[in-house]
Design a protein around this motif. Structure first.
Motif, PDB file in Angstrom:
ATOM      1  N   TYR A  17      32.974 -44.481  -3.452  1.00 40.70           N
ATOM      2  CA  TYR A  17      33.846 -45.605  -3.125  1.00 40.70           C
ATOM      3  C   TYR A  17      33.343 -46.260  -1.847  1.00 40.70           C
ATOM      4  O   TYR A  17      33.331 -45.665  -0.781  1.00 40.70           O
ATOM      5  CB  TYR A  17      35.293 -45.144  -2.963  1.00 40.70           C
ATOM      6  CG  TYR A  17      35.820 -44.470  -4.198  1.00 40.70           C
ATOM      7  CD1 TYR A  17      36.017 -45.192  -5.369  1.00 40.70           C
ATOM      8  CD2 TYR A  17      36.094 -43.116  -4.213  1.00 40.70           C
ATOM      9  CE1 TYR A  17      36.486 -44.584  -6.516  1.00 40.70           C
ATOM     10  CE2 TYR A  17      36.565 -42.507  -5.351  1.00 40.70           C
ATOM     11  CZ  TYR A  17      36.761 -43.240  -6.495  1.00 40.70           C
ATOM     12  OH  TYR A  17      37.220 -42.639  -7.633  1.00 40.70           O
ATOM     13  N   LYS A  18      32.944 -47.514  -1.955  1.00 37.73           N
ATOM     14  CA  LYS A  18      32.380 -48.240  -0.821  1.00 37.73           C
ATOM     15  C   LYS A  18      33.147 -49.540  -0.606  1.00 37.73           C
ATOM     16  O   LYS A  18      33.490 -50.241  -1.563  1.00 37.73           O
ATOM     17  CB  LYS A  18      30.911 -48.543  -1.065  1.00 37.73           C
ATOM     18  CG  LYS A  18      30.046 -47.299  -1.218  1.00 37.73           C
ATOM     19  CD  LYS A  18      28.588 -47.692  -1.313  1.00 37.73           C
ATOM     20  CE  LYS A  18      27.640 -46.558  -1.519  1.00 37.73           C
ATOM     21  NZ  LYS A  18      27.974 -45.250  -1.207  1.00 37.73           N
ATOM     22  N   VAL A  19      33.414 -49.839   0.645  1.00 36.97           N
ATOM     23  CA  VAL A  19      34.096 -51.078   0.999  1.00 36.97           C
ATOM     24  C   VAL A  19      33.288 -52.283   0.513  1.00 36.97           C
ATOM     25  O   VAL A  19      33.851 -53.277   0.041  1.00 36.97           O
ATOM     26  CB  VAL A  19      34.326 -51.147   2.527  1.00 36.97           C
ATOM     27  CG1 VAL A  19      34.855 -52.511   2.947  1.00 36.97           C
ATOM     28  CG2 VAL A  19      35.286 -50.054   2.966  1.00 36.97           C
ATOM     29  N   VAL A  26      36.208 -56.157   1.852  1.00 37.69           N
ATOM     30  CA  VAL A  26      35.205 -56.790   2.710  1.00 37.69           C
ATOM     31  C   VAL A  26      35.873 -57.877   3.549  1.00 37.69           C
ATOM     32  O   VAL A  26      35.604 -58.018   4.750  1.00 37.69           O
ATOM     33  CB  VAL A  26      34.038 -57.369   1.869  1.00 37.69           C
ATOM     34  CG1 VAL A  26      33.121 -58.232   2.720  1.00 37.69           C
ATOM     35  CG2 VAL A  26      33.261 -56.242   1.210  1.00 37.69           C
ATOM     36  N   GLU A  27      36.776 -58.614   2.921  1.00 42.07           N
ATOM     37  CA  GLU A  27      37.512 -59.663   3.632  1.00 42.07           C
ATOM     38  C   GLU A  27      38.351 -59.064   4.763  1.00 42.07           C
ATOM     39  O   GLU A  27      38.377 -59.594   5.882  1.00 42.07           O
ATOM     40  CB  GLU A  27      38.401 -60.412   2.642  1.00 42.07           C
ATOM     41  CG  GLU A  27      39.062 -61.638   3.188  1.00 42.07           C
ATOM     42  CD  GLU A  27      39.859 -62.363   2.119  1.00 42.07           C
ATOM     43  OE1 GLU A  27      40.992 -62.764   2.431  1.00 42.07           O
ATOM     44  OE2 GLU A  27      39.355 -62.520   0.994  1.00 42.07           O
ATOM     45  N   VAL A  28      39.015 -57.953   4.485  1.00 35.84           N
ATOM     46  CA  VAL A  28      39.816 -57.278   5.517  1.00 35.84           C
ATOM     47  C   VAL A  28      38.906 -56.779   6.638  1.00 35.84           C
ATOM     48  O   VAL A  28      39.213 -56.946   7.828  1.00 35.84           O
ATOM     49  CB  VAL A  28      40.627 -56.100   4.908  1.00 35.84           C
ATOM     50  CG1 VAL A  28      41.267 -55.254   5.997  1.00 35.84           C
ATOM     51  CG2 VAL A  28      41.685 -56.622   3.960  1.00 35.84           C
ATOM     52  N   LYS A  29      37.788 -56.180   6.264  1.00 39.66           N
ATOM     53  CA  LYS A  29      36.833 -55.657   7.259  1.00 39.66           C
ATOM     54  C   LYS A  29      36.324 -56.782   8.160  1.00 39.66           C
ATOM     55  O   LYS A  29      36.258 -56.632   9.393  1.00 39.66           O
ATOM     56  CB  LYS A  29      35.665 -54.981   6.549  1.00 39.66           C
ATOM     57  CG  LYS A  29      34.649 -54.372   7.484  1.00 39.66           C
ATOM     58  CD  LYS A  29      33.539 -53.700   6.678  1.00 39.66           C
ATOM     59  CE  LYS A  29      32.491 -53.138   7.603  1.00 39.66           C
ATOM     60  NZ  LYS A  29      31.405 -52.485   6.858  1.00 39.66           N
ATOM     61  N   PRO A  40      38.375 -47.304  10.370  1.00 42.89           N
ATOM     62  CA  PRO A  40      37.515 -46.269   9.800  1.00 42.89           C
ATOM     63  C   PRO A  40      38.052 -45.687   8.497  1.00 42.89           C
ATOM     64  O   PRO A  40      37.329 -45.014   7.774  1.00 42.89           O
ATOM     65  CB  PRO A  40      37.478 -45.202  10.902  1.00 42.89           C
ATOM     66  CG  PRO A  40      38.733 -45.410  11.672  1.00 42.89           C
ATOM     67  CD  PRO A  40      39.019 -46.881  11.606  1.00 42.89           C
ATOM     68  N   TRP A  41      39.291 -45.973   8.169  1.00 38.24           N
ATOM     69  CA  TRP A  41      39.907 -45.429   6.960  1.00 38.24           C
ATOM     70  C   TRP A  41      39.938 -46.440   5.819  1.00 38.24           C
ATOM     71  O   TRP A  41      40.503 -46.169   4.765  1.00 38.24           O
ATOM     72  CB  TRP A  41      41.333 -44.970   7.268  1.00 38.24           C
ATOM     73  CG  TRP A  41      41.353 -43.892   8.288  1.00 38.24           C
ATOM     74  CD1 TRP A  41      41.640 -44.031   9.619  1.00 38.24           C
ATOM     75  CD2 TRP A  41      41.053 -42.516   8.087  1.00 38.24           C
ATOM     76  NE1 TRP A  41      41.544 -42.829  10.248  1.00 38.24           N
ATOM     77  CE2 TRP A  41      41.185 -41.860   9.326  1.00 38.24           C
ATOM     78  CE3 TRP A  41      40.677 -41.766   6.979  1.00 38.24           C
ATOM     79  CZ2 TRP A  41      40.957 -40.510   9.497  1.00 38.24           C
ATOM     80  CZ3 TRP A  41      40.456 -40.411   7.144  1.00 38.24           C
ATOM     81  CH2 TRP A  41      40.597 -39.800   8.392  1.00 38.24           C
ATOM     82  N   LEU A  42      39.346 -47.601   6.016  1.00 44.65           N
ATOM     83  CA  LEU A  42      39.385 -48.642   4.993  1.00 44.65           C
ATOM     84  C   LEU A  42      38.762 -48.186   3.674  1.00 44.65           C
ATOM     85  O   LEU A  42      39.231 -48.540   2.603  1.00 44.65           O
ATOM     86  CB  LEU A  42      38.670 -49.894   5.515  1.00 44.65           C
ATOM     87  CG  LEU A  42      38.890 -51.183   4.744  1.00 44.65           C
ATOM     88  CD1 LEU A  42      40.374 -51.524   4.664  1.00 44.65           C
ATOM     89  CD2 LEU A  42      38.128 -52.317   5.389  1.00 44.65           C
ATOM     90  N   ARG A  43      37.746 -47.348   3.744  1.00 42.92           N
ATOM     91  CA  ARG A  43      37.105 -46.843   2.530  1.00 42.92           C
ATOM     92  C   ARG A  43      38.087 -46.067   1.656  1.00 42.92           C
ATOM     93  O   ARG A  43      37.952 -46.006   0.434  1.00 42.92           O
ATOM     94  CB  ARG A  43      35.916 -45.950   2.882  1.00 42.92           C
ATOM     95  CG  ARG A  43      35.144 -45.533   1.644  1.00 42.92           C
ATOM     96  CD  ARG A  43      34.125 -44.500   1.920  1.00 42.92           C
ATOM     97  NE  ARG A  43      34.824 -43.243   2.219  1.00 42.92           N
ATOM     98  CZ  ARG A  43      34.230 -42.148   2.626  1.00 42.92           C
ATOM     99  NH1 ARG A  43      32.945 -42.134   2.840  1.00 42.92           N
ATOM    100  NH2 ARG A  43      34.912 -41.056   2.848  1.00 42.92           N
ATOM    101  N   ASN A  44      39.103 -45.491   2.269  1.00 38.31           N
ATOM    102  CA  ASN A  44      40.083 -44.713   1.501  1.00 38.31           C
ATOM    103  C   ASN A  44      40.913 -45.578   0.558  1.00 38.31           C
ATOM    104  O   ASN A  44      41.616 -45.047  -0.299  1.00 38.31           O
ATOM    105  CB  ASN A  44      41.008 -43.952   2.445  1.00 38.31           C
ATOM    106  CG  ASN A  44      40.291 -42.852   3.185  1.00 38.31           C
ATOM    107  OD1 ASN A  44      39.187 -42.466   2.814  1.00 38.31           O
ATOM    108  ND2 ASN A  44      40.905 -42.355   4.236  1.00 38.31           N
ATOM    109  N   GLU A  45      40.846 -46.883   0.719  1.00 41.06           N
ATOM    110  CA  GLU A  45      41.578 -47.785  -0.173  1.00 41.06           C
ATOM    111  C   GLU A  45      40.715 -48.294  -1.330  1.00 41.06           C
ATOM    112  O   GLU A  45      41.221 -48.922  -2.239  1.00 41.06           O
ATOM    113  CB  GLU A  45      42.123 -48.975   0.619  1.00 41.06           C
ATOM    114  CG  GLU A  45      43.125 -48.591   1.690  1.00 41.06           C
ATOM    115  CD  GLU A  45      44.354 -47.938   1.104  1.00 41.06           C
ATOM    116  OE1 GLU A  45      44.884 -48.452   0.103  1.00 41.06           O
ATOM    117  OE2 GLU A  45      44.788 -46.909   1.642  1.00 41.06           O
TER     118      GLU A  45
END
Length: 111
Positions: A17-19, A26-29, A40-45
């Protein structure tokens, strides 16, 4: 207690799972980056957007709302058929059922 998955259920490795694979994340990042922030936890979504494994949001919502509807409706029909077959509910359409006869109530009011 089998469940719905083939045994043994294989848990996917989190690195799949990659952002970068999810445009919304990607927009949120990028929005966080413009403010000098990083999640750092964005990948968890990212798993939530994996359509192959989890379907779309609408498909998951439909599953949540309507799971068991067919079984419930069948149980409803069986209950109605059983009540009809046993005569339950027949002749109970009038007023005062279960309260004795109407004359008994009138006598109590006058005394």
């Amino acid at each position: 207690m089998g469940g719905h998955h083939a045994e043994p259920y294989k848990v996917p490795h989190p690195s799949i799972y990659k952002v970068e694979n999810v445009p919304q994340l990607v927009e949120v990042k990028n929005a966080l980056g413009r403010q000098g922030l990083c999640d750092p936890w964005l990948r968890n979504e990212a798993w939530r957007y994996e359509k192959k494994a989890f379907g779309t949001h609408g498909a998951r919502l439909n599953t949540f709302l309507f799971r068991g509807l067919g079984v419930g409706f069948c149980a409803f029909l069986v209950t109605i058929a059983a009540e009809y077959a046993m005569g339950i509910g027949k002749g109970q359409g009038g007023h005062g059922h279960g309260h004795g006869d109407e004359h008994g109530h009138d006598d109590k009011k006058h005394h």
